[in-house]
Enzyme design. Structure first.
Site, short mmCIF file in Angstrom:
data_model
loop_
_atom_site.label_atom_id
_atom_site.label_comp_id
_atom_site.label_asym_id
_atom_site.label_seq_id
_atom_site.Cartn_x
_atom_site.Cartn_y
_atom_site.Cartn_z
N ASP A 35 0.83 -1.20 0.00
CA ASP A 35 0.00 0.00 0.00
C ASP A 35 0.87 1.25 0.00
O ASP A 35 0.54 2.25 -0.65
CB ASP A 35 -0.92 0.01 1.23
CG ASP A 35 -2.02 -1.05 1.13
OD1 ASP A 35 -2.19 -1.62 0.03
OD2 ASP A 35 -2.69 -1.30 2.15
N ALA A 36 1.97 1.20 0.74
CA ALA A 36 2.85 2.38 0.82
C ALA A 36 3.47 2.69 -0.55
O ALA A 36 3.56 3.86 -0.95
CB ALA A 36 3.95 2.13 1.85
N TYR A 38 2.21 1.88 -3.48
CA TYR A 38 1.12 2.37 -4.34
C TYR A 38 0.84 3.84 -4.05
O TYR A 38 0.72 4.67 -4.97
CB TYR A 38 -0.14 1.54 -4.13
CG TYR A 38 -1.31 1.99 -4.97
CD1 TYR A 38 -1.52 1.47 -6.24
CD2 TYR A 38 -2.20 2.96 -4.51
CE1 TYR A 38 -2.58 1.89 -7.03
CE2 TYR A 38 -3.26 3.40 -5.28
CZ TYR A 38 -3.45 2.86 -6.54
OH TYR A 38 -4.49 3.29 -7.31
N SER A 84 -35.65 -6.51 -17.44
CA SER A 84 -35.84 -7.22 -16.18
C SER A 84 -35.82 -8.72 -16.46
O SER A 84 -35.64 -9.13 -17.61
CB SER A 84 -37.17 -6.81 -15.54
OG SER A 84 -38.23 -7.06 -16.45
N LEU A 85 -36.01 -9.53 -15.44
CA LEU A 85 -35.98 -10.98 -15.62
C LEU A 85 -37.24 -11.61 -15.05
O LEU A 85 -37.75 -11.18 -14.02
CB LEU A 85 -34.75 -11.59 -14.91
CG LEU A 85 -33.38 -11.29 -15.49
CD1 LEU A 85 -32.30 -11.81 -14.55
CD2 LEU A 85 -33.21 -11.91 -16.87
N LYS A 117 -26.88 -14.04 -8.62
CA LYS A 117 -27.65 -12.80 -8.82
C LYS A 117 -27.32 -11.85 -7.66
O LYS A 117 -27.90 -11.95 -6.58
CB LYS A 117 -29.14 -13.09 -8.88
CG LYS A 117 -30.00 -11.89 -9.26
CD LYS A 117 -31.45 -12.29 -9.44
CE LYS A 117 -32.30 -11.11 -9.87
NZ LYS A 117 -32.35 -10.05 -8.83
N GLU A 178 -23.29 -5.12 -11.87
CA GLU A 178 -23.94 -4.80 -10.60
C GLU A 178 -22.93 -4.14 -9.66
O GLU A 178 -21.83 -4.67 -9.44
CB GLU A 178 -24.48 -6.07 -9.95
CG GLU A 178 -25.56 -5.85 -8.94
CD GLU A 178 -26.95 -5.79 -9.58
OE1 GLU A 178 -27.92 -5.60 -8.84
OE2 GLU A 178 -27.05 -5.94 -10.82
N CYS A 435 -30.51 -12.59 41.37
CA CYS A 435 -31.65 -12.38 40.46
C CYS A 435 -32.13 -13.74 39.96
O CYS A 435 -31.34 -14.52 39.40
CB CYS A 435 -31.23 -11.50 39.30
SG CYS A 435 -32.51 -11.31 38.03
#
EC number: 6.5.1.2
Length: 673
Positions: A35-36, A38, A84-85, A117, A178, A435
């Site tokens: 990460d450093a 990058y 749509s499906l 899905k 998606e 209790c």
């Protein structure tokens, strides 16, 4: 100021290098640099583009951070509608869909793709000469909203496509897929939202949709959205003949394509795979609400066409709902064995995951207050696998004004004593050691199958014996005699004899079962077994130090502190002294003779429902061959033995690169070569 050729070349090199690293990190899940490293390269590119804005290109990784807020989203006309499906809910529905297709194209051989899905937000991404140009929501299928700036912030949306073997990139291609929010990221986002006093999201899909439709794209950039590509819209300059080929091509272009997509030539295998997903959905790191079955060949798809807004060549096999809305009728408080006050929702009955749900968890008082859940609210209820149903949150828009704010308890509903909040915990506790509710829960735990396993004593008997005054503490279980039940209805001679025999037998339970029964915070069956192997007696464990405890693999600092605190409490010291005086043996289990050392030095974690064998038996098998079984997955875990409904441990194992075994694969490790 003129830009030198060296600077132009360096900016181009940085863009290519960073885009490559992005692809390996987010799409292939195989980082090439730290990460450093990058961040250092990204900061260098930002500095160049800040000094020379003309070098800032649409595909630059610096463009993922978001741009200036918009006043509204422009509308986008989809050149080809986003359909749509139709839905299938069982194998018969799938078979009927196939028969309808065969009536049009005949009974020629067909292959099928089956894809998870994803429960997210459908979008369309347009690339011109390989560069991301426009991104839009599905909208009503014909007209969506331009959310290009927001889509640029998603790390696995390529800003420039990767060429395939030197071939020219398509002149224009629309990629559909998606956008979703992983479950762990969703939970973290909601925690931040609640902590900041902001609205929490009901589910990952709503969170993804809300994040994508931010007019300020810097907000979108702050949320770890992900993207799976699953189809193409209009395209030119590339030849695609099937769904399977399309997915392979998209993967090569640099898109994330769901690795669980399968191609089948046998329709029975399609049905089997759909059924398999019913159990697998719980182990995923993202939400799915079904699988999509498509006829693979594009020529067949064109011949089948569309009916209404649904393609005849695809169908969604839908899973039973895991979320439903219902009315919260009341909130009742249960008291646990530790004194924790546990709020539970009383609901208007609702069908969820194939069962009728009338009660659900509300976690704790802070959860109710932070989400402003009110009695009378319409609420969203979720059930996942074997997890107890729980209330996600209210539907604020459905309020009528008759809802009532829930008053957090100030006193225990059972004993009436004031409650306390301990340290930084969000939970509220009854701290009264006498209790009755706490005692009943403690008895239930003590006699349970995984602890002392006293047959004939359960929840009902525990409540009865406390109400009768027969049991006022755990040691009183071992003080029961025939005379204790004299003349009591429902307790005849034979029943009492069986119960007393079971109680007497429990005195010989091994040390690890006794440690489990004590109910020390953070000590489950695996940790109890580790403690029993190391210390060999209750008195020795009672004298253990933090240093000794944390030296045991699998015992962390917080668990060690819980053990020390438990045995330093005078009431618990008295409890153990009484139990030992009453004849409790608490001796360590006999160590089984090793059958082999094939698993020596290997650490295992077991999760899910194993075929034909209990977890306890699987653990014994592993230990008989020199292996060690732990309770949680870490980098030190060698193998995860996973059955059905494996859950979060499987997800964590996969993220850490831990090898996952089935029972068959475990047996294979034990076979002589």
């Amino acid at each position: 100021m003129a830009v030198s050729e060296q600077t132009v070349a360096r900016a181009a090199s940085l863009r290519d290098e960073l885009n490559l690293y992005n692809h390996h990190y987010y799409t292939l899940d195989a980082p090439l640099v730290s990460d450093a490293q990058y961040d250092s390269l990204l900061n260098e590119l930002r500095a160049i583009e800040a000094e020379y804005p003309e070098l800032r290109t649409p595909d630059s990784p610096t463009q993922r951070v978001g741009s200036a807020p918009l006043s509204k989203f422009p509308k986008v006309q989809h050149p080809v509608p986003m359909l749509s499906l139709g839905n299938a809910f069982n194998a018969d529905d799938l078979a009927a869909w196939r028969r309808r297709a065969e009536q049009i194209i005949g009974t020629q051989p067909m292959s099928y793709t089956v894809e998870p899905k994803i429960d997210g937000l459908a979008v369309a991404l347009t690339y011109i000469n390989g560069v991301f140009s426009v991104g839009a929501t599905r909208g009503n299928g014909e007209i969506g909203e331009d959310i290009t700036a927001n889509l640029r912030t998603i790390r696995d949306v390529p800003l420039r496509l990767q060429p395939i073997d030197g071939q020219a990139l398509p002149e224009r291609i629309e990629v559909r897929g998606e956008v979703y929010l992983p479950i762990e990221s969703f939970n973290q986002l909601n925690e931040r939202q609640a902590h900041a006093g902001e609205k929490v999201f009901a589910n990952p899909r709503n969170a993804a949709a809300g994040s994508l439709r931010q007019l300020d794209s810097t907000i979108t950039a702050s949320r770890p959205l992900r993207f799976f590509a699953y189809a193409v819209g209009p395209f030119s300059g590339v030849e695609l003949k099937s769904q399977a080929q399309t997915l392979d091509t998209l993967r090569t272009y640099g898109f994330s394509v769901n690795p669980d997509t399968r191609l089948f030539a046998d329709f029975e295998a399609v049905i089997e795979y759909c059924h398999e997903w019913m159990s697998r959905r719980e182990s995923l790191s993202y939400e799915v609400d079904g699988v999509v079955v498509k006829i693979n060949d594009f020529a067949m798809q064109r011949e089948l066409g569309v009916v209404g807004r649904d393609p005849r060549w695809a169908i969604a096999y839908k899973f039973p709902a895991r979320e439903e809305t219902t009315t919260l009728l009341n909130i009742v408080i249960n008291v646990g064995r530790t004194g924790k006050l546990i709020p539970n929702a009383v609901l208007e009955p609702v069908s969820l995951g194939g069962t009728t749900v009338q009660h659900a968890s509300l976690h704790n008082a802070d959860y109710i207050i932070s989400r402003d859940i009110r009695i009378g609210d319409r609420v969203v209820v979720k059930r996942a696998g074997d997890v107890i149903p729980y209330v996600i949150g209210p539907i604020v828009e459905a309020r009528t004004g008759d809802e009532r704010v829930w008053p957090a308890p100030t006193h225990c509903p059972t004993c009436g004593q004031p409650v306390e909040q301990i340290g930084d915990e969000v939970d509220i506790y009854c701290v009264n050691n006498t209790c009755p509710a706490r005692l009943i829960r403690s008895i239930e735990h003590w006699v349970s199958r995984g602890a002392m396993d006293i047959v004939g004593m359960g929840e009902r008997q525990a409540s009865q014996f406390v109400e009768m005054g027969l049991i006022k503490s755990i040691p009183d279980i071992y003080r029961l005699t025939v005379d204790s039940f004299g003349g009591r209805e429902g307790y005849g001679e034979r029943r009492v004899a069986n119960l007393l025999n079971a109680i007497e037998e429990s005195k010989r339970r091994p040390l690890d079962r006794v440690i489990t029964a004590l109910g020390i915070n953070g000590v489950g069956t695996v940790a109890a077994a580790d403690l029993a192997r190391y210390f060999r007696s209750l008195p020795a464990l009672a004298q253990a130090t933090i240093e000794q405890l944390t030296a045991i693999e699998g015992i962390g600092g917080s668990t060690a502190q819980s053990v020390v605190d438990f045995f330093n409490t005078p009431a618990n010291q008295q409890l153990i002294a009484e139990l030992l005086a009453l004849g409790l043996k608490a001796e360590p289990s006999e160590v089984a003779e090793l059958q082999s050392d094939r698993l020596a030095g290997k650490s295992f974690v077991i999760t899910g429902t194993l075929p034909g064998i209990s977890r306890e038996a699987a653990q014994a098998l592993i230990e008989a061959h020199g292996g060690k079984v732990g309770g949680s997955v870490s980098k030190k875990t060698d193998y995860l033995l996973a059955g059905e409904a494996a859950g979060s441990k499987l997800t964590k194992a996969q993220s850490l690169g831990v090898k996952v075994l089935s029972m068959d694969e475990l047996h294979a490790l034990l076979v002589d070569e």
